[in-house]
Design a protein around this motif. Structure first.
Motif, mmCIF file in Angstrom:
data_model
loop_
_atom_site.group_PDB
_atom_site.id
_atom_site.type_symbol
_atom_site.label_atom_id
_atom_site.label_comp_id
_atom_site.label_asym_id
_atom_site.label_seq_id
_atom_site.Cartn_x
_atom_site.Cartn_y
_atom_site.Cartn_z
ATOM 1 N N VAL A 1 6.326 -62.542 3.697
ATOM 2 C CA VAL A 1 7.320 -61.498 3.432
ATOM 3 C C VAL A 1 7.403 -61.348 1.924
ATOM 4 N N PHE A 2 7.092 -60.161 1.441
ATOM 5 C CA PHE A 2 7.129 -59.927 -0.001
ATOM 6 C C PHE A 2 8.556 -59.672 -0.449
ATOM 7 N N GLN A 3 8.847 -60.153 -1.646
ATOM 8 C CA GLN A 3 10.174 -59.942 -2.210
ATOM 9 C C GLN A 3 10.447 -58.436 -2.342
ATOM 10 N N SER A 4 9.380 -57.680 -2.630
ATOM 11 C CA SER A 4 9.539 -56.231 -2.785
ATOM 12 C C SER A 4 9.252 -55.490 -1.483
ATOM 13 N N TYR A 5 9.181 -56.207 -0.373
ATOM 14 C CA TYR A 5 8.917 -55.702 0.979
ATOM 15 C C TYR A 5 7.468 -55.256 1.165
ATOM 16 N N PRO B 1 -0.406 -55.818 11.665
ATOM 17 C CA PRO B 1 -1.168 -57.081 11.768
ATOM 18 C C PRO B 1 -1.796 -57.263 13.146
ATOM 19 N N LEU B 2 -1.078 -56.844 14.201
ATOM 20 C CA LEU B 2 -1.620 -56.995 15.553
ATOM 21 C C LEU B 2 -2.826 -56.086 15.746
ATOM 22 N N VAL B 3 -2.723 -54.862 15.207
ATOM 23 C CA VAL B 3 -3.824 -53.909 15.339
ATOM 24 C C VAL B 3 -5.048 -54.415 14.573
ATOM 25 N N ALA C 1 -1.239 -53.331 -1.228
ATOM 26 C CA ALA C 1 -2.636 -53.660 -0.933
ATOM 27 C C ALA C 1 -2.740 -55.131 -0.534
ATOM 28 N N GLU C 2 -1.958 -55.989 -1.216
ATOM 29 C CA GLU C 2 -1.978 -57.415 -0.876
ATOM 30 C C GLU C 2 -1.451 -57.641 0.534
ATOM 31 N N ALA C 3 -0.396 -56.880 0.884
ATOM 32 C CA ALA C 3 0.185 -57.042 2.221
ATOM 33 C C ALA C 3 -0.870 -56.776 3.284
ATOM 34 N N SER C 4 -1.724 -55.787 3.042
ATOM 35 C CA SER C 4 -2.715 -55.477 4.074
ATOM 36 C C SER C 4 -3.737 -56.602 4.186
#
Ligand SMILES: Nc1ncnc2c1ncn2[C@@H]1O[C@H](COP(=O)(O)OP(=O)(O)OP(=O)(O)O)[C@@H](O)[C@H]1O
Ligand SMILES: [Mg+2]
Lengths: 311, 373
Positions: free
Chosen positions: B80-84, B99-101, A204-207
């Motif tokens: 970049v998350f450590q857990s991807y 992200p582009l969308v 959720a954070e990634a989004s």
């Protein structure tokens, strides 16, 4: 060849046989008990039901009707009641399922934000589930009352015309759908809540990092994650409302003029009020067919989703 | 491309303080590496910069503006998350394009079915499709574009995570151990690629790693951390040549800097410069600043314990005479032509220009006075 490669695989033929047997015997033994139980408790009554639907059995002697072929079904097809009962059933089933899913999910989303006292609110919102359906229906009966009910008081207070909630079309159907959904919604809320909690925080954070708003995060990340749970809830509620009788019986009794008669209400009326058990069974067969169609549709959707996930 | 400034920034979870208050500033366009052992608070600090973890006290400033309360989106970062943290229900292509969308979708377009149609149309636009293909090519992800993350190996997933963050053009790059799961060849290549990207875009990078080769080769500035405390902030050379304390001395560099205890120094005063022997400090010397001489020459008498040849050079482990155990072992980096055998008695000579002194009690670096030229 491979057997000699692994020293733990038995060398003697007798041992090998027991081992092979054990591989089959254990699942078989475990399956026998439920199979027998299913046979007695589901398949046998089902067969009986099919048989009864082909007879002219009456309530006074349910086992003793004589075979009449498809006469019961022909009578149903010829009459005007069946299309209306089917339409009522669909409206009631899909209406209460849909409404319960929407209300339950909204409640889950609210409770999931973890404001102060969210535990208390969760408990309150979950409580309708614990109330027996007949009791719940009675409470609502009072609230829907034409002269003293709270809804009409509010409407009148606002200067509107009172509504005959339970005795006019289409309000009778709207009312029973509302009460049924009110009873289902807590289950939806609790199950959806646990699905929401299983969305990994970092995803959720990634989004959010990727520029998604709260709504977009829900649409693109949370929704796909809870969708399988949601589908399962959907089919459970559909099946549950297909067999729901108590709420309608208490609130409207199927009326006015059959406008809230679903299949179960019709079965009850045919079999117990008119004492035509054979006709009742014919209605039941139609109900079972509906349930099977919904279940098959669910399984197909599920299979397609699994394939897409490459499992 | 903000200039970052930390002023008494700290983090606690309840009563446990995981990051002690610290001050630091990072210039715009720098490549900052957070280096430290597992659990020292690197990810926590990175997440605080991103706005994903709340700052307990202190202020974080971007270009002089306090951003403590800024939303993640407003910070315009790549992470970049450590857990991807890949999106499990999307294909690799959809993950990378996400992200582009998002940048191009209007608020009302995020409706379930309509949104999917709009997204797939957006993804066919050349500026998105082209970018996705380019980055997938660079990270060797082309064969997997239509798979979902569940059907990828750990290293492939990490590359997707990297691709998803590099596909954008943010003002700040935050990378949490982005290469930890890649094989040696790909890691070396990506190291070069990321450095090249940094030079090309000129943005500020903050890069978490516990791999010191990555830290030394990529960083323009390193923050060394341990147990939630900043141990040293400096350029790779400063950190390597002038470690601020014994932790940094032993954590940075492989093999680590040798620490010779005051007892040994006191027992062989002639082996060291006079000032050093009298100081009562721990003496730190890097393995490459030690030489082995034959017995009889001036220096610290030692016995060779192990000789490890690594090709061009050899690492020789020796033990000061009369000592034993890992504590007192001293490693020497020597040319492979040095012929020493186990058990041989030799003499160890220090390069006085490259000696660090640390307080015996606190481990903090002692400024050297006249003793060393
Ligand atoms: N939610 C939390 N509650 C309490 N303690 C936490 C929480 N999250 C992290 N910590 C603690 O904070 C410390 C720093 O964690 P962090 O994830 O920043 O370490 P790290 O340097 O990134 O380690 P690694 O290299 O293993 O990823 C750890 O000791 C961890 O146990
Ligand atoms: Mg970490």
């Amino acid at each position: 060849m491979t057997a000699t490669a692994n020293p733990r695989v038995s060398r003697s033929p007798r041992l090998r046989l027991t081992r092979a047997l054990r591989g089959v015997a254990t699942p078989a033994a475990l399956l026998i008990a439920p199979m027998v139980l299913l046979a007695f408790m589901v398949f046998w009554p089902l067969l009986q039901q099919i048989w009864i639907s082909l007879t002219d059995a009456r309530l006074t002697n349910p086992g003793g009707g004589s075979f009449v072929g498809l006469e019961n079904f022909e009578a149903l097809m010829a009459g005007t009641a069946l299309p209306q009962v089917l339409a009522n059933t669909l409206a009631y089933t899909l209406g209460s399922t849909g409404l319960a899913l929407v209300m339950g999910t909204l409640a889950a989303l609210v409770v999931n934000t973890r404001f102060r006292g969210h535990g208390f609110v969760k408990g309150v919102l979950a409580s309708p589930w614990a109330i027996p359906p007949v009791a719940a229906a009675s409470i609502w009966l009072w609230m829907f009352s034409e002269s003293r009910g709270i809804f009409n008081r509010i409407i009148e207070g606002a200067g509107g015309e009172p509504v005959a909630w339970l005795t006019s079309e289409p309000w009778a159907m709207v009312s029973v759908i509302l009460v049924t959904a009110w009873q289902f919604a807590p289950l939806v809320m609790l199950v959806t809540l646990s699905a929401l909690k299983s969305v990994p925080d970092e995803v959720a954070e990634a989004s959010r990092v990727d520029g998604a708003s709260a709504v977009a995060t829900f649409t693109w990340v949370v929704w796909p994650h809870i969708l399988p749970t949601f589908r399962l809830l959907g089919i459970l509620l559909v099946i549950e409302s297909l067999r729901r009788w108590d709420i309608i019986a208490v609130m409207t009794g199927g009326g006015p003029v059959m406008s809230t008669s679903t299949i179960v209400v019709a079965i009850q009326r045919q079999a117990f009020q008119y004492q035509e058990v054979g006709m009742g069974a014919a209605y039941a067969m139609i109900g079972i067919t509906l349930a099977v169609i919904f279940a098959l549709a669910y399984l197909m959707v599920e299979r397609r989703a699994e394939k897409r996930n490459g499992r | 491309m903000p200039q970052l400034q930390f002023s008494s920034v700290a983090k606690s979870y309840g009563d446990t303080q995981v990051l002690e208050p610290f001050d630091a500033s990072v210039d715009s366009g720098e490549f900052l590496v957070l280096l430290g052992p597992s659990g020292c608070g690197k990810s926590t600090l990175l997440r605080m910069i991103a706005g994903l973890t709340e700052i307990t006290s202190g202020e974080l400033l971007f270009d002089g503006e306090t951003v403590n309360e800024w939303d993640v989106r407003k910070r315009d970062i790549a992470f970049v998350f450590q857990s991807y943290a890949l999106y499990p229900q999307m294909t690799v292509r959809q993950n990378i394009a996400f992200p582009l969308v998002m940048d191009r979708m209007k608020p009302w377009q995020h409706l379930p079915i309509l949104g999917s149609i709009i997204r797939s149309r957006l993804m066919h636009r050349p500026e998105i499709a082209g970018e996705v293909d380019r980055i997938a090519e660079q990270l060797s992800l082309v064969p997997y574009l239509d798979r979902r993350p569940g059907a990828l190996s750990g290293g492939q997933r990490q590359r997707v995570a990297l691709a998803r963050s590099l596909v954008r053009d943010p003002s700040l790059y935050l990378l949490d151990e982005p290469l930890s799961n890649l094989d040696a060849k790909l890691r070396t290549q990506m190291r070069v690629d990321i450095t090249a990207l940094h030079q090309k875009v000129g943005k500020t990078f903050v890069y978490v790693t516990h791999d010191q080769i990555e830290a030394m080769t990529m960083a323009t500035r390193i923050i060394v951390m341990d147990h939630g405390r900043i141990q040293q902030i400096g350029t790779p050379d400063e950190v390597y040549d002038n470690p601020a304390n014994t932790f940094v001395a032993t954590f940075v560099g492989s093999p680590a800097m040798n620490l010779i205890s005051p007892d040994i120094v006191a027992a062989h005063p002639t082996a060291f410069e006079p000032g050093i022997a009298a100081s009562g400090a721990i003496v730190g010397v890097r393995p490459e600043h030690l030489m082995l001489a034959d017995e009889g020459a001036p220096g610290l008498p030692v016995t060779v314990e192990v000789v490890e040849r690594t090709g061009a050079e050899a690492i020789i482990a020796c033990q000061p005479q009369g000592q034993e155990g890992d504590e007192s072992r001293i490693l020497v980096r020597a040319s492979h032509t040095q012929r020493r055998v186990m058990g041989e008695a030799c003499v160890l000579q220090l390069d006085p220009a490259h000696v660090s002194l640390f307080d015996a009690a606190t481990g903090v670096r002692v400024p050297q006075t006249s003793t060393v030229g």
